[in-house]
Design a protein around this motif. Structure first.
Motif, PDB file in Angstrom:
ATOM      1  N   LEU A  81      31.518 -22.367 -36.358  1.00  0.00           N
ATOM      2  CA  LEU A  81      30.732 -23.593 -36.240  1.00  0.00           C
ATOM      3  C   LEU A  81      31.599 -24.817 -36.524  1.00  0.00           C
ATOM      4  CD1 LEU A  81      28.049 -25.148 -35.991  1.00  0.00           C
ATOM      5  CD2 LEU A  81      27.638 -24.642 -38.421  1.00  0.00           C
ATOM      6  N   LYS A  82      32.418 -24.730 -37.557  1.00  0.00           N
ATOM      7  CA  LYS A  82      33.294 -25.849 -37.896  1.00  0.00           C
ATOM      8  C   LYS A  82      34.287 -26.132 -36.775  1.00  0.00           C
ATOM      9  CE  LYS A  82      36.728 -27.283 -41.328  1.00  0.00           C
ATOM     10  NZ  LYS A  82      37.501 -26.871 -42.530  1.00  0.00           N
ATOM     11  N   GLU A  83      34.828 -25.071 -36.168  1.00  0.00           N
ATOM     12  CA  GLU A  83      35.788 -25.239 -35.072  1.00  0.00           C
ATOM     13  C   GLU A  83      35.134 -25.908 -33.867  1.00  0.00           C
ATOM     14  OE1 GLU A  83      38.640 -22.496 -32.174  1.00  0.00           O
ATOM     15  OE2 GLU A  83      37.835 -21.665 -34.037  1.00  0.00           O
ATOM     16  N   ARG A  84      33.885 -25.542 -33.580  1.00  0.00           N
ATOM     17  CA  ARG A  84      33.186 -26.171 -32.447  1.00  0.00           C
ATOM     18  C   ARG A  84      32.936 -27.644 -32.707  1.00  0.00           C
ATOM     19  NH1 ARG A  84      30.136 -21.480 -32.755  1.00  0.00           N
ATOM     20  NH2 ARG A  84      28.296 -22.607 -33.491  1.00  0.00           N
ATOM     21  N   ILE A  85      32.575 -27.977 -33.924  1.00  0.00           N
ATOM     22  CA  ILE A  85      32.322 -29.382 -34.254  1.00  0.00           C
ATOM     23  C   ILE A  85      33.617 -30.189 -34.137  1.00  0.00           C
ATOM     24  CG2 ILE A  85      31.658 -30.966 -36.098  1.00  0.00           C
ATOM     25  CD1 ILE A  85      29.710 -28.828 -37.093  1.00  0.00           C
ATOM     26  N   GLU A  86      34.721 -29.630 -34.624  1.00  0.00           N
ATOM     27  CA  GLU A  86      36.003 -30.331 -34.517  1.00  0.00           C
ATOM     28  C   GLU A  86      36.423 -30.484 -33.049  1.00  0.00           C
ATOM     29  OE1 GLU A  86      38.610 -27.972 -36.853  1.00  0.00           O
ATOM     30  OE2 GLU A  86      37.963 -28.840 -38.779  1.00  0.00           O
TER      31      GLU A  86
END
Length: 631
Positions: A81-86
């Motif tokens: 999820l964090k990677e997608r947001i970044e």
């Protein structure tokens, strides 16, 4: 138990809804679900990067498309999820650079309009949803995503909303799922302007310029996506993607379109609308295209469609390729820098240039040759874009240089050596010298899909080939017309020892005695004619007076490229290597055979009798020498 039953009911309703959409739109189930959620997110979700912000612009749509995930036990975790947001933040930043430095003003807003979105759409109240904390378990992430990525708000007993219908139809046609003609129409609409006679009209220069800039922007997006990074306003990487100020290549395409429009109007009697366009009169300033009073640059959609489908069919993919990379490549895992396009999407990419390093001997003091004499600015070359637009093979993403007169010397023999045995499609580009009173300096050449696999006094190849002319004159693409099949010709003088009375060198079209385009083996008798029975009629030489029968030209520079995907080029290079090994083997065998015959003659005394026969003949003559008595 009640929660489980409700969840199952929601899933069943969602599946039925997606199936109903699948009957109307040419998109897969996963794609339909994604776009339904993005449509909802644009209207009432707040961005996790900037609280309270939302808009129906292209950057926001790209942002939500990257954040989207189809919840699952294997894909739902905090790091993902964090990677997608970044990644979503990076794609937005990259698009900002494109909008500022590559696109003309207002293009992003026009693309959004073509997708069926409007900033004036009624928006639902914001639904601020707290994002999970780093300490959340995968099960908690999954539960949160199942709620966050729900599309329940799209499902209504009254049916699909008109806004969602417009959006899904805009996605289908803009992303190439409705076919090439629909894609060309979408492209045309990006440059279209009002017309008092109710016809769709556009400025030809603006239209071609938009397609060109979309393709350049796609190259920049791909570079950022493959690097697993994002656009950085402090980085200068984007500077090599700023479109060139040299308008020659674009002008060549514009003039080709205007000439085609003029011919169509002459055939149809013009139907009383707009005067004939005049080739060469255009400007890259989009503000000049607000009216159609003089018609100099005005083309109508039927004229554009006919020209594009016959001359530059891959231009239809300029918009769809850009959107697919924007919406999908930043959220895909970069597996070996390979990003895939879905079935039905044929991409138009600015070809990457590479060099054949085999047997390279620099002809100048420079130890490193440029990738191409013709395409010095590979990221933004308008000529490269024009060629890529002509064929699926040329749009596949790579031009591998097999020969360059700049690096290898102006030699047809070396050109032939670079081509013979190459097992794939090739492109030959020629720049002719300016010959006063006969022809001007120009670029032209030939594309062949078939391999250069044999030396022959006969033509071979197939109909997937064409001749072309680039700037400074109007672009021309001359495809086979079906009357003859004299596609390609490879006849070195050494093959026939000069006894076959045929042209010696490389030829396309025409006859074996007089090819339509002929590259002479010693480069002093090359010719380029306007017509033959294999390819469509049209000039190859620049500024040539049609009343002038002269068809000779002098070569200033010439290059040959293997073209296609990296795999196609690799296979073709391997085929050439095998061909060269076989040729060397034949030479060695011939030398061994000659040596064996010589030794046999020596052993039998035949060679000795022949070699020293003159000694016996000289004995007894006045002035003769007696070798046995000397010394």
């Amino acid at each position: 138990m009640g929660v489980s039953s409700s969840t199952n009911n929601d899933k069943a309703a969602e599946q039925a809804f997606i199936r109903s959409l699948g009957d109307r739109y040419p998109l897969g189930d996963a794609e339909l679900r994604k776009w339904c959620w993005c449509f909802t997110a644009l209207r009432h979700l707040s961005s996790p990067l900037s609280s309270g912000s939302r808009s129906a612009d292209l950057s926001s749509l790209a942002f939500w498309s990257v954040i989207y995930n189809n919840p699952g036990q294997l894909t739902s975790n905090y790091n993902a999820l964090k990677e997608r947001i970044e990644s979503a933040g990076k794609v937005s930043q990259t698009l900002s650079i494109i909008e500022e430095h590559i696109f003309p003003n207002g293009l992003c807003a026009r693309i959004v309009g073509g997708l069926g979105l409007s900033v004036n759409n009624q928006k639902l109240p914001l639904q601020p949803t707290p994002f999970p904390k780093p300490s959340a378990t995968n099960e908690e992430i999954f539960a949160w995503e199942y709620s966050y990525y729900a599309i329940n708000s799209c499902i209504s007993p009254e049916g699909i909303s008109f806004e969602l219908q417009d959006f899904l139809e805009g996605i289908s046609s803009s992303c190439g799922r409705r076919g090439s003609r629909s894609s060309l129409s979408k492209l045309f609409n990006l440059a279209s302007m009002s017309n008092d006679q109710g016809r769709k009209a556009a400025d030809a220069s603006e239209l071609i310029d938009i397609a060109y800039r979309l393709t350049v922007a796609t190259s920049y997006l791909l570079q950022i996506a493959k690097a697993k990074g994002g656009g950085d306003s402090n980085s200068e990487d984007w500077k090599s993607f700023v479109p060139t100020n040299d308008a020659t290549g674009i002008q060549s395409m514009v003039n080709s379109l205007l000439n085609a429009a003029k011919k169509q109007r002459e055939r149809s009697g013009s139907f009383g609308y707009s005067s004939y366009p005049t080739a060469g009169q255009y400007t890259t300033n989009s503000s000049s295209s607000n009216t159609t009073n003089n018609g100099n640059n005005t083309v109508y959609i039927e004229e554009f469609l006919e020209w594009a489908e016959t001359t530059v069919p891959m231009m239809a993919s300029s918009l769809s390729t850009f959107l697919h990379v924007l919406f999908n490549f930043f959220c895909q895992k970069n597996d070996g820098n390979t990003h895939r396009f879905p079935p039905g999407v044929t991409p138009l990419l600015m070809p990457a240039l590479s060099i054949d390093q085999t047997d390279k001997k620099p002809t100048s003091s420079s130890s490193v040759s440029p990738l191409s004499y013709f395409f010095t600015e590979a990221n933004t070359s308008a000529d490269l874009f024009a060629l890529a637009s002509t064929s699926i093979t040329l749009a596949s993403g790579r031009f591998h240089r097999l020969f360059s007169s700049e690096a290898d010397g102006l030699s047809c023999n070396r050109l032939m050596n670079g081509l013979i045995g190459y097992g794939g499609p090739t492109l030959i580009i020629i720049r002719s010298k300016d010959i006063k009173g006969k022809c001007g300096a120009g670029m032209f050449g030939a594309f062949t899909y078939s391999s250069w696999d044999k030396e022959s006094g006969e033509f071979y190849g197939n109909s997937d080939s064409f001749l072309f002319r680039l700037g400074p004159d109007p672009m021309g693409v001359y495809r086979p017309k079906g009357e003859k099949s004299n596609f390609m010709f490879f006849n070195p003088e050494a093959r026939s020892k000069g006894y076959d009375q045929l042209a010696w060198g490389i030829g396309f079209g025409g006859t074996a005695q007089e090819p339509r385009l002929y590259i002479d083996e010693i480069l002093d008798g090359s010719t380029a004619k306007d017509k033959d029975l294999t390819f469509e009629n049209g000039p190859l030489l620049s500024n040539k007076d049609e009343s002038n029968s002269y068809c000779g030209f002098e070569v200033e520079a010439i290059e040959a490229f293997g073209v296609g995907s990296s795999q196609v080029i690799e296979d073709a290079m391997n085929a050439r290597d095998e061909h060269r090994k076989e040729a060397q083997k034949r030479i060695r065998n011939a030398m061994k055979g000659a040596k064996a015959a010589f030794l046999e003659d020596m052993q039998s005394g035949l060679v000795g009798a022949k070699v020293f026969k003159h000694r016996d003949e000289m004995r007894g003559r006045d002035g003769g020498c007696d070798m046995e008595k000397e010394g």
